[in-house]
Scaffold this active site. Structure first.
Site, PDB file in Angstrom:
ATOM      1  N   ARG A  30       0.679  -7.050  -9.347  1.00  0.00           N
ATOM      2  CA  ARG A  30       1.204  -6.509  -8.077  1.00  0.00           C
ATOM      3  C   ARG A  30       1.301  -7.563  -6.983  1.00  0.00           C
ATOM      4  O   ARG A  30       1.678  -7.254  -5.862  1.00  0.00           O
ATOM      5  CB  ARG A  30       0.365  -5.307  -7.619  1.00  0.00           C
ATOM      6  CG  ARG A  30      -1.077  -5.611  -7.288  1.00  0.00           C
ATOM      7  CD  ARG A  30      -1.807  -4.357  -6.779  1.00  0.00           C
ATOM      8  NE  ARG A  30      -3.187  -4.647  -6.416  1.00  0.00           N
ATOM      9  CZ  ARG A  30      -3.967  -3.832  -5.716  1.00  0.00           C
ATOM     10  NH1 ARG A  30      -3.511  -2.670  -5.298  1.00  0.00           N
ATOM     11  NH2 ARG A  30      -5.216  -4.151  -5.433  1.00  0.00           N
ATOM     12  N   HIS A  68      -0.097   3.275 -10.426  1.00  0.00           N
ATOM     13  CA  HIS A  68      -1.018   3.766  -9.380  1.00  0.00           C
ATOM     14  C   HIS A  68      -0.215   4.585  -8.349  1.00  0.00           C
ATOM     15  O   HIS A  68      -0.012   4.149  -7.210  1.00  0.00           O
ATOM     16  CB  HIS A  68      -1.666   2.537  -8.742  1.00  0.00           C
ATOM     17  CG  HIS A  68      -2.836   2.784  -7.863  1.00  0.00           C
ATOM     18  ND1 HIS A  68      -2.829   3.698  -6.829  1.00  0.00           N
ATOM     19  CD2 HIS A  68      -4.057   2.214  -7.847  1.00  0.00           C
ATOM     20  CE1 HIS A  68      -3.995   3.665  -6.227  1.00  0.00           C
ATOM     21  NE2 HIS A  68      -4.766   2.776  -6.823  1.00  0.00           N
ATOM     22  N   ASP A 107     -12.743   9.819  -6.358  1.00  0.00           N
ATOM     23  CA  ASP A 107     -12.311   8.630  -7.103  1.00  0.00           C
ATOM     24  C   ASP A 107     -12.770   8.823  -8.550  1.00  0.00           C
ATOM     25  O   ASP A 107     -13.931   8.573  -8.874  1.00  0.00           O
ATOM     26  CB  ASP A 107     -12.947   7.377  -6.460  1.00  0.00           C
ATOM     27  CG  ASP A 107     -12.332   6.087  -6.965  1.00  0.00           C
ATOM     28  OD1 ASP A 107     -11.537   6.126  -7.928  1.00  0.00           O
ATOM     29  OD2 ASP A 107     -12.666   5.028  -6.399  1.00  0.00           O
ATOM     30  N   ARG A 115       0.844  -1.205   0.000  1.00  0.00           N
ATOM     31  CA  ARG A 115       0.000   0.000   0.000  1.00  0.00           C
ATOM     32  C   ARG A 115       0.880   1.257   0.000  1.00  0.00           C
ATOM     33  O   ARG A 115       1.517   1.582   0.996  1.00  0.00           O
ATOM     34  CB  ARG A 115      -0.890   0.007   1.244  1.00  0.00           C
ATOM     35  CG  ARG A 115      -1.731   1.260   1.403  1.00  0.00           C
ATOM     36  CD  ARG A 115      -2.857   1.359   0.408  1.00  0.00           C
ATOM     37  NE  ARG A 115      -3.869   0.344   0.668  1.00  0.00           N
ATOM     38  CZ  ARG A 115      -4.866   0.069  -0.187  1.00  0.00           C
ATOM     39  NH1 ARG A 115      -4.976   0.719  -1.335  1.00  0.00           N
ATOM     40  NH2 ARG A 115      -5.745  -0.879   0.114  1.00  0.00           N
ATOM     41  N   GLU A 172      -2.746   8.629 -11.175  1.00  0.00           N
ATOM     42  CA  GLU A 172      -2.385   7.365 -11.820  1.00  0.00           C
ATOM     43  C   GLU A 172      -2.382   7.529 -13.336  1.00  0.00           C
ATOM     44  O   GLU A 172      -3.389   7.903 -13.926  1.00  0.00           O
ATOM     45  CB  GLU A 172      -3.388   6.283 -11.412  1.00  0.00           C
ATOM     46  CG  GLU A 172      -3.595   6.224  -9.894  1.00  0.00           C
ATOM     47  CD  GLU A 172      -4.737   5.297  -9.495  1.00  0.00           C
ATOM     48  OE1 GLU A 172      -4.974   4.310 -10.202  1.00  0.00           O
ATOM     49  OE2 GLU A 172      -5.392   5.580  -8.479  1.00  0.00           O
TER      50      GLU A 172
HETATM   51  C1  BG6 Z   1      -7.972   3.416  -7.224  1.00  0.00           C
HETATM   52  C2  BG6 Z   1      -9.408   3.143  -7.509  1.00  0.00           C
HETATM   53  O1  BG6 Z   1      -7.259   3.425  -8.410  1.00  0.00           O
HETATM   54  O2  BG6 Z   1      -7.450   2.412  -6.370  1.00  0.00           O
HETATM   55  C3  BG6 Z   1     -10.169   3.092  -6.188  1.00  0.00           C
HETATM   56  O3  BG6 Z   1      -9.940   4.141  -8.366  1.00  0.00           O
HETATM   57  C4  BG6 Z   1      -9.535   2.050  -5.273  1.00  0.00           C
HETATM   58  O4  BG6 Z   1     -11.536   2.775  -6.434  1.00  0.00           O
HETATM   59  C5  BG6 Z   1      -8.065   2.368  -5.107  1.00  0.00           C
HETATM   60  O5  BG6 Z   1     -10.185   2.067  -4.019  1.00  0.00           O
HETATM   61  C6  BG6 Z   1      -7.291   1.395  -4.221  1.00  0.00           C
HETATM   62  O6  BG6 Z   1      -7.465   0.099  -4.651  1.00  0.00           O
HETATM   63  P1  BG6 Z   1      -6.813  -1.089  -3.834  1.00  0.00           P
HETATM   64  O7  BG6 Z   1      -7.239  -2.364  -4.519  1.00  0.00           O
HETATM   65  O8  BG6 Z   1      -5.320  -0.907  -3.884  1.00  0.00           O
HETATM   66  O9  BG6 Z   1      -7.334  -0.980  -2.418  1.00  0.00           O
END
Ligand code: BG6
Length: 291
Positions: free
Chosen positions: A97, A160, A205, A71, A264
């Protein structure tokens, strides 16, 4: 494994270490900048020009485990973005990932930057990810469809990128003022461009489509702007989970939403890429900062 990597990819300013959770990471440290790339997901977890604050944000609650995404930093979403189109059990944001990538190359460049290249194969796709840590952070995701693939195939991809901000309430993003977007908060709604820079006052979002615009993140608290340039990317996703969604994510601290946002560089939804057998696509994102 670390000794072997060190031997095979011996470049000044690059070393390999056992990182969090025992996962292997490449550490780049040069007079220009420092950075880290986990082999797990080919995941950039740090980038910091010398004398500057960290550019990328990492959650203090991130998991570091083989079957879990990291994360923060720059997760690679590939070969799909969000939920899988037909398999509700498939992992969100694709399998790239969640797997260890191989180190393929390491180069010391004439401008003092270091490039590390990683690769993996998913179905008939082979993906390589080149990360250059220097005065800028340059990331190139190259996807090739095998020449003997039975038919054309489409894929989605996103770099991302989690960026570190002083205070989500005071920052703004310029560059997408004239782009229509899909608003994904509480459903998916097509919204028309409102001509305004993006500011954050609640969960946000958004998937901006058909835009190759450079985004400029203005951060008065850190007295800097972060610039996100891209090529061969038609989608830009902007995200901040705000309070309730942060609380629902086990790998995200309850208050951390105030110090991050995502810009992103992507090709998703209607901007998914279709490759014929033997074809290749390269998407790049370049992150830099200025005072
Ligand atoms: C973003 C999405 O790119 O990633 C969101 O638009 C999402 O909707 C976020 O919550 C995080 O995703 P994840 O799977 O890493 O928790």
């Amino acid at each position: 494994m670390i000794n072997q990597l060190q031997e095979n990819f011996s470049v000044p300013g690059l070393r390999f270490e056992s990182g969090e959770g025992g996962l292997v990471k490449a550490v780049i440290d040069t007079p220009l900048a420092s950075g880290e790339v986990y082999l797990h997901g080919a995941h950039v977890t740090a980038y910091q020009p010398k004398g500057a604050k960290p550019v990328l944000w990492m959650s203090g609650k991130s998991l570091f485990a083989e079957s879990k995404p990291i994360r923060g930093g720059v997760p690679i979403c590939f070969p799909w973005f969000g939920a899988h189109a037909s398999d509700p059990k498939a992992a969100a944001h694709g399998s790239a990932r969640l797997r260890p990538w191989d180190v393929l190359s390491a180069i010391s460049n004439a401008d003092g930057s270091v490039t590390i290249g990683l690769g993996t194969t998913i179905d008939h796709f082979s993906a390589t990810f080149d990360v250059t840590v220097g005065a800028k952070l340059t990331m190139a995701l190259k996807v090739a469809l095998a020449a003997d693939a039975p038919s054309p195939q489409s894929f989605e991809a996103a770099l991302h990128t989690y960026l570190s901000v002083s205070d989500i309430h005071t920052v703004s993003i310029e560059g997408l003022e004239t782009s229509d977007y899909l608003d994904k908060v509480g459903g998916t709604f097509a919204k028309v461009a409102d001509g305004e820079a993006i500011r954050f006052t609640s969960e946000l979002d958004r998937v901006y489509q058909n835009t190759d615009a450079t985004c400029v993140l203005r951060d008065p608290g850190f007295n800097r702007s972060i610039i996100v340039e891209k090529s061969n990317s038609k989608s830009t996703v902007i995200w901040n989970p705000w309070i309730a969604k942060s609380a629902r994510m086990p790998d995200f601290g309850d208050d951390e939403w105030q110090e991050m946002l995502c810009i992103e560089s992507a090709n998703v939804g209607e901007n998914a890429i279709v490759l014929n057998p033997g074809e290749t696509h390269v998407m790049t994102a370049v992150i830099s900062c200025k005072a």
